[in-house]
Design a protein around this motif. Sequence first.
Motif, mmCIF file in Angstrom:
data_model
loop_
_atom_site.group_PDB
_atom_site.id
_atom_site.type_symbol
_atom_site.label_atom_id
_atom_site.label_comp_id
_atom_site.label_asym_id
_atom_site.label_seq_id
_atom_site.Cartn_x
_atom_site.Cartn_y
_atom_site.Cartn_z
ATOM 1 N N GLN A 74 0.861 -1.177 0.000
ATOM 2 C CA GLN A 74 0.000 0.000 0.000
ATOM 3 C C GLN A 74 0.895 1.224 0.000
ATOM 4 O O GLN A 74 1.716 1.410 0.892
ATOM 5 N N LEU A 75 0.746 2.065 -1.034
ATOM 6 C CA LEU A 75 1.540 3.283 -1.144
ATOM 7 C C LEU A 75 0.801 4.402 -0.419
ATOM 8 O O LEU A 75 -0.289 4.797 -0.824
ATOM 9 N N ASP A 76 1.385 4.892 0.667
ATOM 10 C CA ASP A 76 0.695 5.839 1.537
ATOM 11 C C ASP A 76 1.067 7.302 1.288
ATOM 12 O O ASP A 76 0.343 8.185 1.707
ATOM 13 N N LYS A 77 2.173 7.550 0.654
ATOM 14 C CA LYS A 77 2.580 8.944 0.426
ATOM 15 C C LYS A 77 1.891 9.463 -0.827
ATOM 16 O O LYS A 77 2.463 9.485 -1.913
ATOM 17 N N VAL A 78 0.649 9.901 -0.654
ATOM 18 C CA VAL A 78 -0.148 10.419 -1.760
ATOM 19 C C VAL A 78 -0.109 11.943 -1.694
ATOM 20 O O VAL A 78 -0.531 12.535 -0.706
ATOM 21 N N VAL A 79 0.411 12.566 -2.740
ATOM 22 C CA VAL A 79 0.556 14.012 -2.788
ATOM 23 C C VAL A 79 -0.709 14.673 -3.329
ATOM 24 O O VAL A 79 -1.103 15.747 -2.886
ATOM 25 N N PHE A 80 -1.368 14.004 -4.275
ATOM 26 C CA PHE A 80 -2.504 14.582 -4.987
ATOM 27 C C PHE A 80 -3.373 13.431 -5.457
ATOM 28 O O PHE A 80 -2.863 12.377 -5.834
ATOM 29 N N ALA A 81 -4.677 13.585 -5.401
ATOM 30 C CA ALA A 81 -5.590 12.544 -5.884
ATOM 31 C C ALA A 81 -6.816 13.205 -6.472
ATOM 32 O O ALA A 81 -7.143 14.347 -6.138
ATOM 33 N N GLY A 82 -7.497 12.484 -7.345
ATOM 34 C CA GLY A 82 -8.698 13.073 -7.911
ATOM 35 C C GLY A 82 -9.292 12.258 -9.032
ATOM 36 O O GLY A 82 -8.840 11.159 -9.357
ATOM 37 N N LEU A 98 -7.279 8.295 3.500
ATOM 38 C CA LEU A 98 -8.320 8.813 2.613
ATOM 39 C C LEU A 98 -8.187 8.236 1.203
ATOM 40 O O LEU A 98 -9.183 7.923 0.566
ATOM 41 N N VAL A 99 -6.961 8.058 0.731
ATOM 42 C CA VAL A 99 -6.716 7.495 -0.594
ATOM 43 C C VAL A 99 -5.889 6.230 -0.416
ATOM 44 O O VAL A 99 -4.832 6.255 0.206
ATOM 45 N N ASN A 100 -6.380 5.117 -0.957
ATOM 46 C CA ASN A 100 -5.668 3.845 -0.886
ATOM 47 C C ASN A 100 -5.135 3.498 -2.266
ATOM 48 O O ASN A 100 -5.902 3.342 -3.211
ATOM 49 N N VAL A 101 -3.820 3.370 -2.371
ATOM 50 C CA VAL A 101 -3.181 2.955 -3.617
ATOM 51 C C VAL A 101 -2.517 1.615 -3.333
ATOM 52 O O VAL A 101 -1.563 1.540 -2.565
ATOM 53 N N LEU A 102 -3.050 0.550 -3.947
ATOM 54 C CA LEU A 102 -2.528 -0.789 -3.740
ATOM 55 C C LEU A 102 -1.728 -1.216 -4.956
ATOM 56 O O LEU A 102 -2.164 -1.021 -6.099
ATOM 57 N N ALA A 103 -0.545 -1.807 -4.722
ATOM 58 C CA ALA A 103 0.339 -2.204 -5.817
ATOM 59 C C ALA A 103 0.924 -3.578 -5.529
ATOM 60 O O ALA A 103 0.942 -4.034 -4.385
ATOM 61 N N THR A 104 1.401 -4.227 -6.596
ATOM 62 C CA THR A 104 2.053 -5.525 -6.502
ATOM 63 C C THR A 104 3.408 -5.443 -7.186
ATOM 64 O O THR A 104 3.521 -4.884 -8.282
ATOM 65 N N VAL A 105 4.435 -6.002 -6.544
ATOM 66 C CA VAL A 105 5.771 -6.045 -7.147
ATOM 67 C C VAL A 105 5.765 -7.153 -8.195
ATOM 68 O O VAL A 105 5.520 -8.318 -7.874
ATOM 69 N N ILE A 106 6.004 -6.793 -9.465
ATOM 70 C CA ILE A 106 5.944 -7.799 -10.532
ATOM 71 C C ILE A 106 7.317 -8.150 -11.088
ATOM 72 O O ILE A 106 7.428 -9.097 -11.863
ATOM 73 N N ASN A 151 -13.786 13.131 7.763
ATOM 74 C CA ASN A 151 -13.591 12.375 8.990
ATOM 75 C C ASN A 151 -12.114 12.055 9.164
ATOM 76 O O ASN A 151 -11.541 11.313 8.370
ATOM 77 N N PRO A 152 -11.442 12.611 10.177
ATOM 78 C CA PRO A 152 -10.020 12.293 10.365
ATOM 79 C C PRO A 152 -9.850 10.839 10.782
ATOM 80 O O PRO A 152 -10.651 10.291 11.529
ATOM 81 N N THR A 153 -8.820 10.204 10.254
ATOM 82 C CA THR A 153 -8.535 8.816 10.589
ATOM 83 C C THR A 153 -7.262 8.755 11.399
ATOM 84 O O THR A 153 -6.534 9.729 11.539
ATOM 85 N N GLU A 154 -6.969 7.584 11.914
ATOM 86 C CA GLU A 154 -5.752 7.425 12.696
ATOM 87 C C GLU A 154 -4.537 7.474 11.780
ATOM 88 O O GLU A 154 -4.621 7.196 10.593
ATOM 89 N N LYS A 155 -3.422 7.837 12.337
ATOM 90 C CA LYS A 155 -2.199 7.972 11.548
ATOM 91 C C LYS A 155 -1.703 6.586 11.145
ATOM 92 O O LYS A 155 -1.645 5.668 11.959
ATOM 93 N N LEU A 156 -1.346 6.440 9.882
ATOM 94 C CA LEU A 156 -0.769 5.224 9.367
ATOM 95 C C LEU A 156 0.732 5.404 9.204
ATOM 96 O O LEU A 156 1.198 6.516 9.039
ATOM 97 N N LYS A 157 1.478 4.319 9.231
ATOM 98 C CA LYS A 157 2.908 4.470 9.008
ATOM 99 C C LYS A 157 3.165 4.518 7.506
ATOM 100 O O LYS A 157 2.502 3.874 6.718
ATOM 101 N N PHE A 158 4.134 5.354 7.116
ATOM 102 C CA PHE A 158 4.450 5.531 5.706
ATOM 103 C C PHE A 158 5.503 4.533 5.300
ATOM 104 O O PHE A 158 6.383 4.185 6.076
ATOM 105 N N PHE A 159 5.425 4.083 4.050
ATOM 106 C CA PHE A 159 6.408 3.099 3.540
ATOM 107 C C PHE A 159 7.200 3.714 2.426
ATOM 108 O O PHE A 159 6.715 4.350 1.574
#
Length: 159
Positions: A74-82, A98-106, A151-159
């Motif tokens: 899950q890529l958490d450092k999202v600068v801009f979304a839309g 707020l924005v979930n970006v899921l990726a797979t290492v191929i 709605n504020p969510t809890e802080k997630l750790k960044f990867f």
Amino acid sequence: ATLANRLYNTNMTLAKDQSEESDNIINSVNQLAAAKVSRNFAIVQVLGKQFRVTDGDVIVLEGFWPPNIGDRIQLDKVVFAGTKDFSLIGLPLVQPGLVNVLATVIGKELSYTKTRFRKKKRKQFMRINFIKVEQTSLRINTVQIGSHLDNPTEKLKFF
């Protein structure tokens, strides 16, 4: 009524109007995000570089990166979304969760051979180095924008 009281009253009505307008905007964005009318995109930051990604994209990261082939990330450092209807701008990052970006290492491979040639004129100095850089390929599975904007969510750790 003094001038100070009149200014205070006008500032209060402006603040109420602005809060009502912002609530209307947040509600409309929440409705658009829940309806999923158009394709989502995000600008994510990985290894110090920014990439614009949508569903199904493949990005190539240069440099050493620890995840192995097949790992889901899950890529958490999202600068801009839309979407085509609205945009979420992070200052500096969009609200975590707020924005979930899921990726797979191929894939993990080496780049093509890059030649580094150095020479100093009239000094009989010449060096040739051949460099191969590690590369990691990521396939973006999904870019999801949450339907609860304010709605504020809890802080997630960044990867």
